[in-house]
Design a protein around this motif. Structure first.
Motif, PDB file in Angstrom:
ATOM      1  N   ARG A 189      -7.818   0.462  -5.247  1.00 37.21           N
ATOM      2  CA  ARG A 189      -8.624   0.883  -4.113  1.00 37.21           C
ATOM      3  C   ARG A 189      -8.018   2.169  -3.555  1.00 37.21           C
ATOM      4  NH1 ARG A 189     -10.620  -3.111   0.779  1.00 37.21           N
ATOM      5  NH2 ARG A 189     -11.861  -1.583   1.941  1.00 37.21           N
ATOM      6  N   THR A 209      -3.731  -0.820  -2.185  1.00 33.93           N
ATOM      7  CA  THR A 209      -4.536   0.309  -1.716  1.00 33.93           C
ATOM      8  C   THR A 209      -3.681   1.565  -1.759  1.00 33.93           C
ATOM      9  OG1 THR A 209      -5.800  -1.110  -0.204  1.00 33.93           O
ATOM     10  CG2 THR A 209      -5.889   1.255   0.202  1.00 33.93           C
ATOM     11  N   ALA A 254      -5.606  -5.032   2.937  1.00 32.49           N
ATOM     12  CA  ALA A 254      -4.649  -5.076   1.837  1.00 32.49           C
ATOM     13  C   ALA A 254      -3.781  -6.321   1.895  1.00 32.49           C
ATOM     14  CB  ALA A 254      -3.781  -3.826   1.859  1.00 32.49           C
ATOM     15  N   GLU A 307      -8.358   5.049  -0.434  1.00 34.55           N
ATOM     16  CA  GLU A 307      -8.919   5.399   0.874  1.00 34.55           C
ATOM     17  C   GLU A 307      -8.444   6.794   1.260  1.00 34.55           C
ATOM     18  OE1 GLU A 307     -10.984   3.726   2.748  1.00 34.55           O
ATOM     19  OE2 GLU A 307     -10.887   1.648   2.041  1.00 34.55           O
ATOM     20  N   ILE A 324       0.862  -1.170   0.000  1.00 33.79           N
ATOM     21  CA  ILE A 324       0.000   0.000   0.000  1.00 33.79           C
ATOM     22  C   ILE A 324       0.902   1.224   0.000  1.00 33.79           C
ATOM     23  CG2 ILE A 324      -1.832  -1.202   1.257  1.00 33.79           C
ATOM     24  CD1 ILE A 324      -1.077   0.427   3.713  1.00 33.79           C
TER      25      ILE A 324
END
Length: 359
Positions: A160, A141, A354, A162, A105
């Motif tokens: 993804r 992510t 993740a 966030e 990530i």
């Protein structure tokens, strides 16, 4: 779960400390073990903030250690990356050195992609202009501190995205009651890399001092900056993690001036959140996430022109009740949205998801 954190700096580096390292004790208590490996050491940061030339030897040592760490990362469940693994090196090399089969990530609190795609150097734009987009696209992510960064991640094809704001540990910041002050303090906290925005308001501060007796308290600025505000009294306080909350608590109004440019739109408004945590009203330029924080939480005022800056600060200086009400709203917003206590459980969930490759 074991995570390898490839951060830029130690705790002395604001981005690494706030976006990543402050979460580690909380994550450890949830069974998430994180081993951090900074790219640059403290001496690099001291030279950087002291406006000295970077040490090529120190940089080479940092890159060598980073490559060695990446080559030994195959046993990790997840790699947690700050911005990119190897700045100013091409994506293909960075990607080849990342261990295969280990998801990663990546976290952003600045528009670092503009270091490349808006560089004055044609070669940098050509070779690295799409690097951060490719890092984002390959991540399990992408964690972003504001909407500008999140939009870029989505455009890059991130699997993804966030949004996690930059937060404070609310236990370290104490709300301070508003008082009438014969010499009101206009406060700012930051680093030498952002202090130049203050100079654009020099005439505003001179007028405010002449009419209202204000003084400036600048935390983390250079001593040389204090000499550039004419007749305005200026106190420059050295930044330290231990004292920053106490310094902010001494402000009457916290400010965050910015230009409206691509780099500034990637800022995450952390100064505002620190002021709000001490229940201080804020005044900010309506750039990027600043507007969302100030207007969305109704905790301060926005200003663009010099006349607006003078007008809204004067309004706050003349209205103690308004300062108290805005400060109260800001503190509540931090407790509910911008605190480590609220965001740490989210971060743990993001990391675990993740690592498990959840869709």
């Amino acid at each position: 779960m074991n995570i390898l954190l490839l951060c830029r700096y130690s705790r002395d580096g604001a981005s690494s400390r706030l976006r990543l390292l402050q979460y580690l004790p909380v994550l450890e208590r949830t069974g998430v073990h994180v081993t951090s490996s900074p790219l640059s050491d403290d001496s690099y940061l001291r030279r950087l903030y002291g406006e000295k030339r970077r040490s090529l030897t120190g940089m080479a040592r940092g890159y060598f250690n980073r490559v060695c760490r990446m080559c030994r990362a195959g046993k990790a469940d997840l790699i947690w990356l700050e911005k990119e693994a190897l700045p100013y090196l091409p994506f293909w090399l960075e990607h080849r050195l990342m261990p295969s089969g280990v998801p990663y990530i990546v976290d952003y609190d600045d528009a670092v992609f503009h270091n490349y795609d808006l560089s004055d150097n044609t070669l940098v734009r050509r070779l690295l202009g799409q690097k951060i987009d490719r890092v984002m696209a390959g991540a399990a992510t992408v964690i972003c501190g504001n909407g500008y960064l999140a939009d870029r991640a989505e455009q890059a094809g991130a699997k993804r995205v966030e949004r996690v704001p930059t937060v404070v540990n609310i236990e370290r910041y104490t709300p301070v009651p508003v008082t009438s002050n014969a010499s009101p303090v206009i406060g700012w906290i930051g680093s030498p890399s952002t202090q130049h925005y203050l100079l654009e308001l020099r005439t505003v501060f001179e007028r405010l001092h002449r009419l209202h007796g204000i003084r400036l308290v600048l935390v983390g600025a250079t001593l040389e900056l204090a000499q550039q505000f004419g007749s305005v009294p200026v106190d420059v306080l050295p930044w330290s993690e231990e004292m920053e909350a106490e310094h902010v608590a001494g402000f009457d109004i916290g400010i965050m001036p910015l230009r409206d440019g691509p780099w500034e739109r990637g800022k995450c408004g952390y100064k505002l959140i620190q002021y709000m945590a001490c229940a201080k009203p804020v005044v900010a330029s309506p750039v990027g996430v600043n507007t969302e924080i100030v207007q969305g939480r109704d905790c301060g005022l926005l200003a663009t022109s010099h006349e607006q800056w003078f007008s809204v600060i004067t309004q706050l200086l003349n209205d103690t009740a308004l300062r108290a009400e805005l400060g109260k709203r800001g503190r509540v917003a931090v407790e509910r949205h911008y605190s480590l206590q609220v965001q740490a459980p989210r971060m743990a969930k993001i990391l675990c998801g993740a690592a498990a490759r959840e869709p």
